[in-house]
Design a protein around this motif. Structure first.
Motif, short mmCIF file in Angstrom:
data_model
loop_
_atom_site.label_atom_id
_atom_site.label_comp_id
_atom_site.label_asym_id
_atom_site.label_seq_id
_atom_site.Cartn_x
_atom_site.Cartn_y
_atom_site.Cartn_z
N ALA A 55 26.72 -110.33 71.60
CA ALA A 55 27.12 -109.57 70.32
C ALA A 55 27.86 -110.69 69.38
CB ALA A 55 27.93 -108.34 70.54
N THR A 56 27.32 -110.74 68.23
CA THR A 56 28.31 -111.09 67.39
C THR A 56 28.93 -110.28 66.36
OG1 THR A 56 26.37 -112.89 67.13
CG2 THR A 56 28.15 -112.89 65.13
N ILE A 57 30.22 -110.29 66.56
CA ILE A 57 31.22 -109.44 66.08
C ILE A 57 32.13 -109.92 64.61
CG2 ILE A 57 33.09 -107.67 66.55
CD1 ILE A 57 32.40 -108.53 69.53
N ARG A 58 31.80 -109.06 63.56
CA ARG A 58 32.46 -109.68 62.39
C ARG A 58 33.77 -108.38 62.11
NH1 ARG A 58 27.07 -110.71 61.96
NH2 ARG A 58 26.72 -113.03 61.58
N THR A 65 34.67 -114.08 63.04
CA THR A 65 33.72 -113.83 63.56
C THR A 65 33.51 -114.49 64.95
OG1 THR A 65 32.51 -114.29 61.46
CG2 THR A 65 31.22 -114.28 63.45
N THR A 70 31.29 -114.33 68.82
CA THR A 70 29.94 -114.30 69.58
C THR A 70 30.35 -114.10 70.98
OG1 THR A 70 28.89 -115.74 68.09
CG2 THR A 70 27.94 -115.06 70.02
N TYR A 115 31.64 -105.63 75.64
CA TYR A 115 32.00 -105.50 74.33
C TYR A 115 32.41 -104.24 73.99
CZ TYR A 115 30.17 -103.57 69.75
OH TYR A 115 30.02 -103.19 68.29
N LEU A 167 36.22 -104.36 71.79
CA LEU A 167 36.42 -103.69 70.39
C LEU A 167 37.90 -103.12 70.47
CD1 LEU A 167 33.10 -102.06 69.54
CD2 LEU A 167 34.15 -104.25 68.73
N THR A 216 28.16 -105.58 63.56
CA THR A 216 28.07 -106.22 64.97
C THR A 216 26.43 -106.60 65.01
OG1 THR A 216 29.72 -105.48 65.96
CG2 THR A 216 28.02 -106.29 67.37
#
Length: 236
Positions: free
Chosen positions: A42-45, A115, A117, A124, A128, A142
């Motif tokens: 997961a790429t989380i911004r 960002t 990854t 995940y 968060l 995401t």
């Protein structure tokens, strides 16, 4: 893999010289292939935003939150190359006062984006929550993906080529004509008025990955990866 890559390169080369459909009798077909996979990364911004009239104080708070988030990411085994902290953005904000007909200073809005990854997708939901606890105030989006996307894409391109061959044979058989030779091929739709013949849509194959399980609240479902190839065959 090398053989597939060489084949794809050859097809792209052939397609680049085919600007139009031939004048001779021909068939224009489309081959498709797709599969569904469970994401394994997961790429989380995210971002931290602070508003204050005290610029230095707000900047220090934002930098502290980002530093803590980076430390947190490392605890979740996120590699250094998968952590991208953007530069500080500072915007001076004003508000128009109708009574005085003047712009009044409201404060500075300071933001920084981050960002991450995440390779261990099962972590995940926990990540968060930890980011919220660390002071992150904005979750932009995401993007879920698979780590072996290129490998799967190459496999699908090969399957799409097979489907295009079958489509050409099927269509030629229906019209009682014989296929001659391949005239051109492309992995993008050709800029021609004709619409390619497409066989009945293939069902997506579901592929599971070891990292595909989530807590129910964060279940994202499968990702569909697809490939297309457009081919022109001469007929006789």
């Amino acid at each position: 893999m090398r053989m597939i890559s060489s084949l794809i390169a050859t097809l792209f080369c052939a397609g680049s010289f085919a600007a139009a459909l031939p004048d001779e009798p021909h068939l224009y077909v489309e081959g498709t292939a797709k599969m569904q996979v469970q994401p394994d990364r997961a790429t989380i911004r995210v971002a931290i935003s602070e508003k204050s009239k005290q610029l230095v104080e707000a900047k220090n708070k934002v930098d502290t939150v980002v530093a803590n988030a980076i430390k947190l990411a490392k605890r979740f085994d996120i590699k250094k190359d998968d952590i991208h902290a953007e530069q500080l953005n500072i915007h001076r904000q004003t508000r128009y006062n109708r009574n005085t007909n003047e712009e009044e200073f409201e404060g500075f809005r300071i933001t920084r984006s981050l960002t991450l990854t995440l390779g261990k997708i099962d972590s995940y939901p926990e990540l968060l929550q930890e980011l919220v606890n660390a002071g992150i105030t904005e979750f932009n989006n995401t993007e879920f993906s698979v780590s072996n996307h290129n490998e799967l894409a190459d496999k699908l391109k090969k399957e799409a080529i097979k489907d295009a061959k079958s489509a050409a044979s099927e269509l030629a058989n229906e019209f009682d004509v014989d296929l001659d030779k391949l005239y051109s091929v492309s992995f993008a739709p050709m800029n021609v008025p004709s619409v390619p013949y497409v066989r009945q849509a293939a069902r997506a194959t579901l592929m599971d990955t070891e990292s595909g399980s989530y807590k129910e609240a964060y279940n994202t479902g499968a990702i569909t990866i697809s490939a297309q190839v457009f081919a022109v065959y001469l007929i006789k």
